[in-house]
Design a protein around this motif. Structure first.
Motif, PDB file in Angstrom:
ATOM      1  N   UNK A 159     -59.565  98.380 -99.161  1.00  8.98           N
ATOM      2  CA  UNK A 159     -59.640  97.919 -97.773  1.00  8.98           C
ATOM      3  C   UNK A 159     -60.365  96.578 -97.695  1.00  8.98           C
ATOM      4  N   UNK A 160     -61.421  96.426 -98.470  1.00 11.44           N
ATOM      5  CA  UNK A 160     -62.150  95.152 -98.490  1.00 11.44           C
ATOM      6  C   UNK A 160     -61.258  94.034 -99.021  1.00 11.44           C
ATOM      7  N   UNK A 161     -60.459  94.339-100.040  1.00 11.47           N
ATOM      8  CA  UNK A 161     -59.558  93.326-100.599  1.00 11.47           C
ATOM      9  C   UNK A 161     -58.514  92.904 -99.568  1.00 11.47           C
ATOM     10  N   UNK A 162     -57.946  93.867 -98.853  1.00 10.99           N
ATOM     11  CA  UNK A 162     -56.935  93.553 -97.839  1.00 10.99           C
ATOM     12  C   UNK A 162     -57.562  92.727 -96.714  1.00 10.99           C
ATOM     13  N   UNK A 163     -58.761  93.078 -96.301  1.00  9.08           N
ATOM     14  CA  UNK A 163     -59.455  92.309 -95.265  1.00  9.08           C
ATOM     15  C   UNK A 163     -59.697  90.880 -95.756  1.00  9.08           C
ATOM     16  N   UNK A 164     -60.111  90.729 -97.006  1.00  4.43           N
ATOM     17  CA  UNK A 164     -60.299  89.395 -97.580  1.00  4.43           C
ATOM     18  C   UNK A 164     -58.984  88.610 -97.576  1.00  4.43           C
ATOM     19  N   UNK A 165     -57.893  89.275 -97.939  1.00  5.00           N
ATOM     20  CA  UNK A 165     -56.581  88.617 -97.917  1.00  5.00           C
ATOM     21  C   UNK A 165     -56.216  88.165 -96.508  1.00  5.00           C
ATOM     22  N   UNK A 166     -56.471  89.014 -95.519  1.00  7.13           N
ATOM     23  CA  UNK A 166     -56.146  88.648 -94.143  1.00  7.13           C
ATOM     24  C   UNK A 166     -57.009  87.490 -93.653  1.00  7.13           C
ATOM     25  N   UNK A 167     -58.297  87.494 -93.985  1.00  9.47           N
ATOM     26  CA  UNK A 167     -59.152  86.362 -93.628  1.00  9.47           C
ATOM     27  C   UNK A 167     -58.657  85.090 -94.306  1.00  9.47           C
TER      28      UNK A 167
END
Length: 162
Positions: free
Chosen positions: A98-106
């Motif tokens: 989830x943290x990786x996906x959030x980083x990708x979205x940012x």
């Protein structure tokens, strides 16, 4: 080359959905499952919006072209908000995927905004970074989802054996 990357991105989106369904068979964290589901739905919606947006923006002319980046930044912020809302609603902590996906979205959102200003100022320095960066970020989620799924399977296997 770009067409190949677009094809890979679309195929990986389908494979990411399959990885999400496979995670239902093992003991996986809900944070990553829900985040991955939101990522998939968001990307699917954005893929379906692309032709309509291209046609609409091209009918308004070149001056309106910069709005493209702001619309995508807004879409990515909407996906981020959905992830935040779901985690808050169900009182979940962000797990590694989830943290990786959030980083990708940012990263995607920042890339959209930077490209908007790059194009608006007439610099055009980020054209190639934008062209391939968006696809690379989108493609990167599938390998991370696979690693997450393997880790969940290993943990599930260890728990079943113990």
């Amino acid at each position: 080359m770009r067409e190949l990357l677009i094809l890979i991105d679309n195929i990986f989106l389908v494979f990411t959905a399959l990885a999400l369904f496979a995670s239902l068979l093992v003991n996986a964290d809900n944070s990553s499952r829900l985040t991955l589901a939101i990522w998939i739905v968001g990307n699917f919606c954005m893929d379906r919006m692309t032709p309509m947006m291209s046609q609409t923006i091209s009918s308004f002319g070149q001056d309106f072209r910069g709005v493209w980046y702001l619309i995508w930044a807004t879409c990515e912020l909407s996906v981020l908000y959905a992830i935040w809302f779901i985690h808050r609603r169900f009182n979940l902590n962000l797990q590694s995927l989830a943290k990786f996906v959030v980083l990708c979205l940012f990263s995607l959102c920042a890339l959209q905004v930077f490209r908007y200003f790059d194009r608006d100022l007439g610099l055009n320095l980020l054209a190639d970074v934008y062209r391939y960066g968006v696809l690379a970020i989108n493609i990167s989620v599938f390998p991370m989802a696979c690693l997450w799924l393997v880790r969940c399977y290993v943990n599930h296997y260890k728990e079943a054996k113990a």
